[in-house]
Design a protein around this motif. Structure first.
Motif, PDB file in Angstrom:
ATOM      1  N   THR A  59      32.013   2.679  -0.241  1.00 20.85           N
ATOM      2  CA  THR A  59      32.662   2.656  -1.562  1.00 20.85           C
ATOM      3  C   THR A  59      33.060   4.052  -2.025  1.00 20.85           C
ATOM      4  N   ASP A  60      32.590   5.094  -1.344  1.00 24.82           N
ATOM      5  CA  ASP A  60      32.936   6.467  -1.731  1.00 24.82           C
ATOM      6  C   ASP A  60      34.309   6.851  -1.200  1.00 24.82           C
ATOM      7  N   THR A  61      34.898   7.844  -1.833  1.00 22.93           N
ATOM      8  CA  THR A  61      36.147   8.397  -1.315  1.00 22.93           C
ATOM      9  C   THR A  61      35.852   9.174  -0.035  1.00 22.93           C
ATOM     10  N   PHE A  62      36.901   9.431   0.740  1.00 20.12           N
ATOM     11  CA  PHE A  62      36.727  10.167   1.996  1.00 20.12           C
ATOM     12  C   PHE A  62      36.114  11.535   1.730  1.00 20.12           C
ATOM     13  N   PHE A  63      36.576  12.213   0.673  1.00 19.13           N
ATOM     14  CA  PHE A  63      36.060  13.548   0.344  1.00 19.13           C
ATOM     15  C   PHE A  63      34.574  13.497  -0.001  1.00 19.13           C
ATOM     16  N   LYS A  64      34.188  12.550  -0.864  1.00 17.06           N
ATOM     17  CA  LYS A  64      32.794  12.464  -1.287  1.00 17.06           C
ATOM     18  C   LYS A  64      31.899  12.072  -0.126  1.00 17.06           C
ATOM     19  N   ARG A  65      32.380  11.147   0.701  1.00 19.26           N
ATOM     20  CA  ARG A  65      31.589  10.707   1.854  1.00 19.26           C
ATOM     21  C   ARG A  65      31.375  11.853   2.837  1.00 19.26           C
ATOM     22  N   GLY A  78       0.774  -1.232   0.000  1.00 17.72           N
ATOM     23  CA  GLY A  78       0.000   0.000   0.000  1.00 17.72           C
ATOM     24  C   GLY A  78       0.805   1.282   0.000  1.00 17.72           C
ATOM     25  N   TYR A  79       2.126   1.186  -0.112  1.00 10.87           N
ATOM     26  CA  TYR A  79       2.963   2.393  -0.122  1.00 10.87           C
ATOM     27  C   TYR A  79       2.978   3.000  -1.527  1.00 10.87           C
ATOM     28  N   ASP A  80       2.853   4.331  -1.567  1.00  7.74           N
ATOM     29  CA  ASP A  80       2.858   5.029  -2.853  1.00  7.74           C
ATOM     30  C   ASP A  80       4.253   5.428  -3.302  1.00  7.74           C
ATOM     31  N   ILE A  81       5.160   5.605  -2.361  1.00 10.78           N
ATOM     32  CA  ILE A  81       6.538   5.975  -2.683  1.00 10.78           C
ATOM     33  C   ILE A  81       7.481   5.067  -1.904  1.00 10.78           C
ATOM     34  N   VAL A  82       8.430   4.500  -2.600  1.00  7.14           N
ATOM     35  CA  VAL A  82       9.432   3.645  -1.952  1.00  7.14           C
ATOM     36  C   VAL A  82      10.807   4.178  -2.328  1.00  7.14           C
ATOM     37  N   TYR A  83      11.564   4.589  -1.319  1.00  4.31           N
ATOM     38  CA  TYR A  83      12.889   5.159  -1.540  1.00  4.31           C
ATOM     39  C   TYR A  83      13.967   4.083  -1.429  1.00  4.31           C
ATOM     40  N   GLY A  84      14.876   4.070  -2.397  1.00  4.52           N
ATOM     41  CA  GLY A  84      16.063   3.235  -2.285  1.00  4.52           C
ATOM     42  C   GLY A  84      17.135   4.021  -1.546  1.00  4.52           C
ATOM     43  N   VAL A  85      17.547   3.547  -0.379  1.00  2.00           N
ATOM     44  CA  VAL A  85      18.478   4.280   0.469  1.00  2.00           C
ATOM     45  C   VAL A  85      19.751   3.460   0.670  1.00  2.00           C
ATOM     46  N   VAL A 125      15.623  12.749   1.983  1.00  6.53           N
ATOM     47  CA  VAL A 125      15.860  11.403   2.507  1.00  6.53           C
ATOM     48  C   VAL A 125      17.363  11.170   2.418  1.00  6.53           C
ATOM     49  N   PRO A 126      18.079  11.147   3.543  1.00  7.36           N
ATOM     50  CA  PRO A 126      19.540  10.998   3.512  1.00  7.36           C
ATOM     51  C   PRO A 126      19.981   9.745   2.755  1.00  7.36           C
ATOM     52  N   ASN A 127      21.040   9.894   1.974  1.00  2.99           N
ATOM     53  CA  ASN A 127      21.636   8.792   1.210  1.00  2.99           C
ATOM     54  C   ASN A 127      20.693   8.204   0.164  1.00  2.99           C
ATOM     55  N   HIS A 128      19.748   9.024  -0.270  1.00  2.00           N
ATOM     56  CA  HIS A 128      18.847   8.612  -1.348  1.00  2.00           C
ATOM     57  C   HIS A 128      19.093   9.500  -2.554  1.00  2.00           C
ATOM     58  N   ALA A 129      19.215   8.887  -3.728  1.00  4.13           N
ATOM     59  CA  ALA A 129      19.427   9.657  -4.954  1.00  4.13           C
ATOM     60  C   ALA A 129      18.129   9.668  -5.758  1.00  4.13           C
ATOM     61  N   ASP A 130      18.100   8.986  -6.881  1.00  6.21           N
ATOM     62  CA  ASP A 130      16.880   8.950  -7.697  1.00  6.21           C
ATOM     63  C   ASP A 130      16.424   7.524  -7.959  1.00  6.21           C
ATOM     64  N   PHE A 131      16.798   6.614  -7.088  1.00  7.16           N
ATOM     65  CA  PHE A 131      16.379   5.223  -7.182  1.00  7.16           C
ATOM     66  C   PHE A 131      15.147   5.062  -6.295  1.00  7.16           C
ATOM     67  N   ARG A 132      13.961   5.069  -6.935  1.00  6.38           N
ATOM     68  CA  ARG A 132      12.726   5.041  -6.144  1.00  6.38           C
ATOM     69  C   ARG A 132      11.570   4.494  -6.973  1.00  6.38           C
ATOM     70  N   LEU A 133      10.535   4.085  -6.282  1.00  8.60           N
ATOM     71  CA  LEU A 133       9.277   3.683  -6.913  1.00  8.60           C
ATOM     72  C   LEU A 133       8.222   4.713  -6.550  1.00  8.60           C
ATOM     73  N   MET A 134       7.401   5.071  -7.524  1.00  2.55           N
ATOM     74  CA  MET A 134       6.278   5.970  -7.276  1.00  2.55           C
ATOM     75  C   MET A 134       5.026   5.409  -7.935  1.00  2.55           C
TER      76      MET A 134
END
Length: 330
Positions: free
Chosen positions: A136-142, A123-130, A160-169
């Motif tokens: 795996t990131d460099t120290f600077f990027k992290r 029943g969820y309308d939005i699911v975030y991939g987090v 949503v922290p650590n969420h980019a554009d990987f999601r279901l709507m």
């Protein structure tokens, strides 16, 4: 409940090195989801070519002729990741019950797409991939990523922290998203504003399968500033605060200089005077620059130019042909 029609939207810009592997792996995911009765057999993969300069569109066309899942959307020119993604979402939403967006580089773990669909069935309308972690990131990027999310939270922007554009709507969530008409898109900030019930699915991000990242440091910084300036006037208020602080310090310095003059202790202050002028001049230029950025955004918003232009669309055409066949059959 009928099985939902799912469309996986994949923005592509110069992705010829990774396209075939991405198409193969995502097609396999759709086959598994269909076998598990989680989605309809009408589900598709929609690859959005964002004005690529390599053979990306040729590969999309070729693959669509052999793979019934694969459809393509070719934009007339490069409009940027966010606009290309929106083009795919708006096209897919017309014929889909739910849409998943994912980048073409296979860094996002496609095995959790099944978990996305399970949440959708709950029943969820939005699911975030987090992302579970940023090992795996460099120290600077992290470090900069963590700082960015904390800063956004401090100035009142809900991400949503650590969420980019990987999601279901879901379809209704997408319809609400499309009501936001701004030209300067920052979907990571817009989607949480939609509301509706949401869930998170955690995963570990992988290394890029092939090719080079399309987000070097310069683009990452520009994207971050777009996100900040699209949702908050905090930078302008910060400059205002610095201006008041500089003015207060200047008043104190003026009082001190006056007292020294009255006491007859006047000392030559050429260096301090030049430094003060440079400091205040720098603040003024910084303030003008930030205000100019906001005025520039207003300039583009009021023009209401289209976000993208579609050159070719095999997704809508194929769906229309299918409807014609069904009508004839009946």
């Amino acid at each position: 409940m009928n099985k939902p029609v799912l469309t996986i939207v994949v923005p592509c810009y110069n992705e010829e090195d990774v396209f075939m592997e991405t198409s193969t792996q995502l097609s396999h995911v759709l086959e598994m989801l269909i076998a598990d009765s989680l989605i309809s057999r009408e589900s598709k993969l929609l690859f959005v070519d964002d004005g690529s300069k390599d053979r990306t569109w040729e590969l999309i066309e070729s693959e669509s002729g052999h793979n019934s899942f694969v459809k393509g959307l070719k934009l007339a020119k490069n409009v940027g990741h966010q606009n290309a993604l929106m083009a795919g979402l708006e096209t897919a939403a017309k014929k889909s019950d739910c849409v998943i967006s994912i980048d073409a580089d296979l860094q996002d773990d496609i095995s959790v797409i099944q978990a996305f669909l399970e949440k959708y069935w709950e029943g969820y309308d939005i699911v975030y991939g987090v992302r579970e972690s940023r090992k795996t990131d460099t120290f600077f990027k992290r470090t900069t990523a963590v700082g960015f999310y904390r800063f956004m939270e401090r100035i009142g922007i809900k991400l949503v922290p650590n969420h980019a554009d990987f999601r279901l709507m879901s379809k209704r969530a997408l319809e609400e998203l499309f009501k936001f008409k701004e030209t300067n898109l920052f979907l990571r900030g817009l989607v949480p504003l939609v509301g509706f019930s949401s869930a998170k699915v955690y995963y570990d991000r992988k290394e890029r399968f092939a090719g080079e990242s399309k987000y070097p440091l310069k683009k990452m910084l520009a994207f971050a500033f777009d996100g900040i300036s699209s949702f908050s006037v905090a930078p302008i208020r910060f400059v205002t605060f610095i201006g008041f602080l500089a003015m207060f310090i200047s008043i104190l310095a003026g009082v001190y200089a006056l007292i020294q003059d009255l006491l007859g202790h006047t000392v030559s202050g050429w260096t301090s005077l030049v430094i003060s002028i440079w400091f205040v001049g720098g603040l003024q230029l910084l303030g003008l620059g930030i205000i100019g950025e906001y005025i520039g955004k207003i300039y583009f918003e009021v023009k209401k130019r289209p976000r993208y232009a579609i050159e070719r669309d095999s997704f809508s055409v194929s769906q229309t042909n299918q409807q014609i066949k069904e009508a004839i059959g009946h």
